[in-house]
Design a protein around this motif. Structure first.
Motif, PDB file in Angstrom:
ATOM      1  N   LEU A  66       0.898  -1.144  -0.060  1.00 40.08           N
ATOM      2  CA  LEU A  66      -0.001   0.084  -0.016  1.00 40.08           C
ATOM      3  C   LEU A  66       0.940   1.118  -0.085  1.00 40.08           C
ATOM      4  O   LEU A  66       0.600   2.166  -0.823  1.00 40.08           O
ATOM      5  CB  LEU A  66      -0.958  -0.012   1.092  1.00 40.08           C
ATOM      6  CG  LEU A  66      -2.145  -0.932   1.195  1.00 40.08           C
ATOM      7  CD1 LEU A  66      -2.843  -1.080   2.325  1.00 40.08           C
ATOM      8  CD2 LEU A  66      -2.997  -1.031  -0.085  1.00 40.08           C
ATOM      9  N   ASP A 102      -4.843   3.629   6.743  1.00 36.01           N
ATOM     10  CA  ASP A 102      -5.687   4.668   6.189  1.00 36.01           C
ATOM     11  C   ASP A 102      -5.886   5.757   6.874  1.00 36.01           C
ATOM     12  O   ASP A 102      -6.151   6.929   6.261  1.00 36.01           O
ATOM     13  CB  ASP A 102      -7.029   3.968   5.425  1.00 36.01           C
ATOM     14  CG  ASP A 102      -7.563   4.966   4.540  1.00 36.01           C
ATOM     15  OD1 ASP A 102      -6.890   5.350   3.596  1.00 36.01           O
ATOM     16  OD2 ASP A 102      -8.476   5.266   4.908  1.00 36.01           O
ATOM     17  N   TRP A 108      -7.650   4.784   0.977  1.00 37.82           N
ATOM     18  CA  TRP A 108      -8.231   3.486   0.838  1.00 37.82           C
ATOM     19  C   TRP A 108      -9.543   3.326   1.408  1.00 37.82           C
ATOM     20  O   TRP A 108      -9.505   3.819   2.699  1.00 37.82           O
ATOM     21  CB  TRP A 108      -7.071   2.419   1.365  1.00 37.82           C
ATOM     22  CG  TRP A 108      -5.702   2.427   0.903  1.00 37.82           C
ATOM     23  CD1 TRP A 108      -4.749   3.170   1.269  1.00 37.82           C
ATOM     24  CD2 TRP A 108      -5.476   1.972  -0.487  1.00 37.82           C
ATOM     25  NE1 TRP A 108      -3.726   3.237   0.247  1.00 37.82           N
ATOM     26  CE2 TRP A 108      -4.255   2.334  -0.633  1.00 37.82           C
ATOM     27  CE3 TRP A 108      -6.308   1.089  -1.332  1.00 37.82           C
ATOM     28  CZ2 TRP A 108      -3.722   1.900  -1.877  1.00 37.82           C
ATOM     29  CZ3 TRP A 108      -5.364   0.594  -2.567  1.00 37.82           C
ATOM     30  CH2 TRP A 108      -4.203   1.271  -2.713  1.00 37.82           C
TER      31      TRP A 108
END
Length: 118
Positions: A66, A102, A108
């Motif tokens: 990520l 996040d 996200w």
């Protein structure tokens, strides 16, 4: 209807065998598309204290991915990410870790999907 997607190198089912279970269903074939894939080796260098207990999946490799996506691509260029996990405990553990990540990034949306949802 029996829907089949076809792309080179994908994991496909035996369409004849599957459609035999639904003999009256029409067969719809949708051509697949190939997208470029970039492979990077990202060792996590875990110490003993960083390793999760045997009942939990280690979210660190997923969070590294990520971070790489957040660094490399703008919000306009990003798509979606699908993570497969082997059970409810792993799914929820990863979902919680990504939600925490996040909170800092705001990039996200986490939508866990598993069989116990109704």
């Amino acid at each position: 209807a029996v829907v089949s997607t076809q792309s080179t190198g994908s994991a496909t089912m035996n369409l004849d065998l599957f459609s035999a279970y639904l003999p009256d269903a029409p067969l719809i074939t949708v051509p697949g598309r190939m997208h470029p894939v970039e492979i990077r080796y990202c060792p996590t260098h875990e110490s003993a204290k960083d390793k999760p207990s045997s009942s939990k999946i280690n979210p660190k490799p997923y969070l590294i991915i990520l971070q790489l996506i957040d660094t490399k691509y703008s919000k306009e260029e990003r798509g979606d990410m699908l993570i497969f996990a082997s059970g409810l405990a792993e799914i929820m553990s990863l979902a919680e870790a990504v939600k925490e990540y996040d909170q800092e990034q705001g990039n996200w949306i986490v939508l866990p999907l598993h069989s116990s949802l109704s």
